[in-house]
Design a protein around this motif. Structure first.
Motif, PDB file in Angstrom:
ATOM      1  N   LYS A 187       0.939  -1.129  -0.413  1.00 22.49           N
ATOM      2  CA  LYS A 187       0.186   0.083   0.000  1.00 22.49           C
ATOM      3  C   LYS A 187       1.044   1.350   0.003  1.00 22.49           C
ATOM      4  CE  LYS A 187      -1.564   1.673   3.811  1.00 22.49           C
ATOM      5  NZ  LYS A 187      -1.755   2.315   4.883  1.00 22.49           N
ATOM      6  N   TYR A 188       2.179   1.300   0.851  1.00 22.00           N
ATOM      7  CA  TYR A 188       2.746   2.041   0.735  1.00 22.00           C
ATOM      8  C   TYR A 188       3.602   2.643  -0.413  1.00 22.00           C
ATOM      9  CZ  TYR A 188       2.884   3.489   5.834  1.00 22.00           C
ATOM     10  OH  TYR A 188       1.998   3.888   6.992  1.00 22.00           O
ATOM     11  N   GLY A 189       3.561   1.841  -1.147  1.00 17.37           N
ATOM     12  CA  GLY A 189       4.220   2.021  -2.938  1.00 17.37           C
ATOM     13  C   GLY A 189       3.622   1.959  -3.624  1.00 17.37           C
ATOM     14  N   ASP A 193       5.231   4.845  -3.527  1.00 17.56           N
ATOM     15  CA  ASP A 193       6.993   5.094  -3.472  1.00 17.56           C
ATOM     16  C   ASP A 193       7.147   3.514  -4.967  1.00 17.56           C
ATOM     17  OD1 ASP A 193       9.518   4.166  -3.010  1.00 17.56           O
ATOM     18  OD2 ASP A 193       9.198   3.983  -1.020  1.00 17.56           O
ATOM     19  N   ALA A 194       7.336   4.192  -6.331  1.00 17.84           N
ATOM     20  CA  ALA A 194       7.576   3.797  -7.193  1.00 17.84           C
ATOM     21  C   ALA A 194       7.940   2.670  -6.616  1.00 17.84           C
ATOM     22  CB  ALA A 194       7.397   4.670  -8.525  1.00 17.84           C
ATOM     23  N   ALA A 195      10.017   3.086  -6.116  1.00 16.24           N
ATOM     24  CA  ALA A 195      11.041   2.475  -6.104  1.00 16.24           C
ATOM     25  C   ALA A 195      10.524   1.727  -5.094  1.00 16.24           C
ATOM     26  CB  ALA A 195      11.762   3.422  -5.434  1.00 16.24           C
ATOM     27  N   CYS A 278      -5.943   5.515 -14.509  1.00 14.20           N
ATOM     28  CA  CYS A 278      -4.858   4.301 -14.556  1.00 14.20           C
ATOM     29  C   CYS A 278      -4.161   3.932 -15.795  1.00 14.20           C
ATOM     30  CB  CYS A 278      -4.928   3.828 -12.976  1.00 14.20           C
ATOM     31  SG  CYS A 278      -3.516   2.693 -12.541  1.00 14.20           S
ATOM     32  N   PRO A 279      -3.232   3.519 -16.125  1.00 11.82           N
ATOM     33  CA  PRO A 279      -2.418   2.659 -16.886  1.00 11.82           C
ATOM     34  C   PRO A 279      -3.309   1.245 -16.147  1.00 11.82           C
ATOM     35  CG  PRO A 279      -0.908   4.145 -16.223  1.00 11.82           C
ATOM     36  CD  PRO A 279      -2.269   4.563 -15.146  1.00 11.82           C
ATOM     37  N   ARG A 280      -3.545   0.143 -17.748  1.00 11.23           N
ATOM     38  CA  ARG A 280      -4.044  -1.440 -17.305  1.00 11.23           C
ATOM     39  C   ARG A 280      -2.845  -1.724 -16.698  1.00 11.23           C
ATOM     40  NH1 ARG A 280      -7.133  -4.145 -18.039  1.00 11.23           N
ATOM     41  NH2 ARG A 280      -8.701  -2.875 -19.512  1.00 11.23           N
ATOM     42  N   GLY A 281      -1.185  -1.034 -17.126  1.00 14.51           N
ATOM     43  CA  GLY A 281       0.083  -2.341 -16.562  1.00 14.51           C
ATOM     44  C   GLY A 281      -0.108  -2.116 -15.120  1.00 14.51           C
ATOM     45  N   VAL A 282      -0.315  -1.054 -14.972  1.00 11.30           N
ATOM     46  CA  VAL A 282      -0.449  -1.023 -12.820  1.00 11.30           C
ATOM     47  C   VAL A 282      -1.182  -2.251 -12.370  1.00 11.30           C
ATOM     48  CG1 VAL A 282      -1.182   0.022 -11.471  1.00 11.30           C
ATOM     49  CG2 VAL A 282       0.497   1.187 -13.397  1.00 11.30           C
ATOM     50  N   LEU A 283      -2.165  -2.559 -12.784  1.00 11.76           N
ATOM     51  CA  LEU A 283      -2.743  -3.210 -12.190  1.00 11.76           C
ATOM     52  C   LEU A 283      -2.494  -4.775 -12.081  1.00 11.76           C
ATOM     53  CD1 LEU A 283      -6.276  -4.334 -10.768  1.00 11.76           C
ATOM     54  CD2 LEU A 283      -6.909  -4.789 -13.026  1.00 11.76           C
ATOM     55  N   SER A 284      -1.846  -4.932 -13.382  1.00 11.86           N
ATOM     56  CA  SER A 284      -1.100  -6.461 -14.016  1.00 11.86           C
ATOM     57  C   SER A 284      -0.381  -6.397 -12.791  1.00 11.86           C
ATOM     58  CB  SER A 284      -1.337  -6.191 -15.424  1.00 11.86           C
ATOM     59  OG  SER A 284      -0.689  -5.430 -15.852  1.00 11.86           O
ATOM     60  N   ARG A 285       0.575  -5.511 -12.971  1.00 10.00           N
ATOM     61  CA  ARG A 285       1.741  -5.232 -11.941  1.00 10.00           C
ATOM     62  C   ARG A 285       1.521  -5.506 -10.463  1.00 10.00           C
ATOM     63  NH1 ARG A 285       7.018  -1.153 -13.300  1.00 10.00           N
ATOM     64  NH2 ARG A 285       7.414  -2.225 -11.628  1.00 10.00           N
ATOM     65  N   LEU A 286       0.156  -4.659  -9.516  1.00 11.23           N
ATOM     66  CA  LEU A 286      -0.236  -4.953  -8.732  1.00 11.23           C
ATOM     67  C   LEU A 286      -0.528  -6.712  -8.424  1.00 11.23           C
ATOM     68  CD1 LEU A 286      -1.394  -3.687  -6.099  1.00 11.23           C
ATOM     69  CD2 LEU A 286      -3.019  -3.422  -6.882  1.00 11.23           C
ATOM     70  N   ILE A 327      -3.800   6.126  -9.433  1.00 16.87           N
ATOM     71  CA  ILE A 327      -3.505   7.057 -10.739  1.00 16.87           C
ATOM     72  C   ILE A 327      -2.205   6.555 -11.319  1.00 16.87           C
ATOM     73  CG2 ILE A 327      -5.089   8.928 -10.978  1.00 16.87           C
ATOM     74  CD1 ILE A 327      -2.877  10.631 -10.016  1.00 16.87           C
ATOM     75  N   ASP A 328      -0.891   5.846 -11.263  1.00 11.23           N
ATOM     76  CA  ASP A 328       0.423   4.924 -11.679  1.00 11.23           C
ATOM     77  C   ASP A 328       0.498   4.239 -11.011  1.00 11.23           C
ATOM     78  OD1 ASP A 328       1.925   4.909 -13.531  1.00 11.23           O
ATOM     79  OD2 ASP A 328       1.983   7.378 -14.228  1.00 11.23           O
ATOM     80  N   TRP A 329       1.406   3.188 -11.621  1.00  8.56           N
ATOM     81  CA  TRP A 329       2.510   2.665 -10.264  1.00  8.56           C
ATOM     82  C   TRP A 329       3.035   3.699  -9.612  1.00  8.56           C
ATOM     83  CZ3 TRP A 329       2.392  -2.203  -9.626  1.00  8.56           C
ATOM     84  CH2 TRP A 329       3.874  -2.592  -8.776  1.00  8.56           C
ATOM     85  N   GLY A 330       3.208   3.403  -8.427  1.00 11.53           N
ATOM     86  CA  GLY A 330       3.499   3.965  -7.242  1.00 11.53           C
ATOM     87  C   GLY A 330       3.019   6.011  -7.474  1.00 11.53           C
TER      88      GLY A 330
END
Ligand code: GLY
Length: 352
Positions: A187-189, A193-195, A278-286, A327-330
């Motif tokens: 959740k914090y990421g 915090d994308a890193a 939010c970009p679709r790729g964020v969902l698959s990475r999450l 809304i984005d990765w991190g």
């Protein structure tokens, strides 16, 4: 050891390192003017750590008494709370004395609320023994008990005088309890915090948790310092919690908080993707990351049931509800959603 200093209505240090249970007495003697320390713990934690903490307090010159209650969220209620207050009165604690919360989020929340109200306020130290309590519940001064009407409905903002996070205690955690804490770390990421997310994708942080716990605590510190009383920026910490509380309530609290937050994050992210926010790729990475840390990504509950339970959550204010939207990765944003639109968000987010 890493120290993160929180400057809120009270300034205090969060110390993160190994072997800190043996330093509780020394830490307490810095903060408590009196000579009595009451340790509050539960039946899961006390057999492992109560003796070490009691010995440390005795070495620090304290008379020690302990209140141990049955483990579990169901005990975070008015009955246990009043029993604890009566116990403190029978032990003749004064305002100069102090409490030690030794355990996970339930112990910390209950002890903190007792500390906020006994004699109109007595000092307390947080000694978290779960990952979830270490990165979230022990820091920031939210204290509460549950009412029959819902979770955390009676409480106070009341900061501890210090937090001692002994990373050795994380090693005794059952895998499922450790996973609950991982949901809060992810959740914090996702908040900002994308890193951190990138790192969680590549390494298993169980081997060296100090930097990651400290990083989460520092992010929480920044939000608490901006908004101690939870009227704005701090609400970002509720990512996954709005729908997550609905999941917990639908399951009559048999689904743990961390697992429910993982499901809640997935639902809100899927909805955000479907609304084009939010970009679709964020969902698959999450979802891949949650699964890597043994967390669930969907629920059998129907969207309508989740919606009804979510509405009783206290994050609702009048006709709007504050929803944290990735809304984005991190990167996430707080959005005020008309209550009427929440059902559609959950419907979209819950679709497989
Ligand atoms: N657990 C969320 C907060 O402390 O605000």
């Amino acid at each position: 050891m890493t120290t993160v200093t929180v400057t809120a209505s009270q300034q205090y240090d969060v110390k993160i390192g190994r072997g800190l249970l043996s330093a509780v007495g020394k830490e307490a003697s810095r903060h408590f003017q009196g000579r009595t320390a009451a340790v509050v713990s539960d039946t899961n934690v006390a057999p492992y750590y109560l003796e070490t903490v009691t010995e440390s307090l005795r070495r620090g010159g304290f008379r020690v008494c302990s209140f141990v209650f049955p483990a579990g969220e169901a005990q975070k209620n008015g009955g246990t709370y009043l029993d604890l207050l009566e116990f403190l009165a029978q032990e003749h604690l004064t305002r100069a004395d102090g409490l030690i919360a030794l355990g996970g989020g339930v112990v910390g929340d209950l002890t903190g609320f007792a500390a906020a109200t006994f004699l109109r306020g007595i000092s307390f130290l947080q000694v978290p023994t779960t990952l979830l309590a270490a990165v979230d519940a022990s820091v920031g001064g939210k204290t509460a008990i549950d009412l029959q009407g819902g979770k955390n409905l009676a409480g106070a903002f009341y900061q501890p005088c210090g937090v001692l996070c002994d990373l050795d205690t994380l090693e005794s955690l059952p895998a499922s309890v450790f996973a609950d804490g991982c949901a809060e770390v992810i959740k914090y990421g996702m908040i900002g915090d994308a890193a951190l997310l990138d790192r969680l994708e590549k390494t298993d942080f169980r081997a060296d948790p100090e930097e990651i716990v400290a990083r989460c605590v520092a992010q929480k510190r920044d939000l608490v310092e901006q908004d101690e009383f939870d009227t704005g920026a701090r609400q970002l910490l509720n990512l996954g919690h709005t729908v997550g509380h609905g999941v917990e309530a639908c399951s009559a609290y048999t689904i743990s908080h961390g697992k429910a937050v993982a499901i809640g994050m997935t639902i809100v992210t899927r909805a955000a993707v479907s609304y084009g926010r939010c970009p679709r790729g964020v969902l698959s990475r999450l979802t891949a990351l949650l699964e890597r840390y043994h967390l669930p990504i969907h629920t059998e509950y129907l969207a309508q049931s989740l919606y009804e339970k979510t509405l009783s959550d206290k994050k609702r204010s009048g006709d709007t509800i504050a929803l944290v939207v990735p809304i984005d990765w991190g990167k996430s944003q707080l959005q005020q959603i008309p209550v009427g639109e929440l059902a559609a968000w959950i419907e979209r987010g819950n679709a497989l």
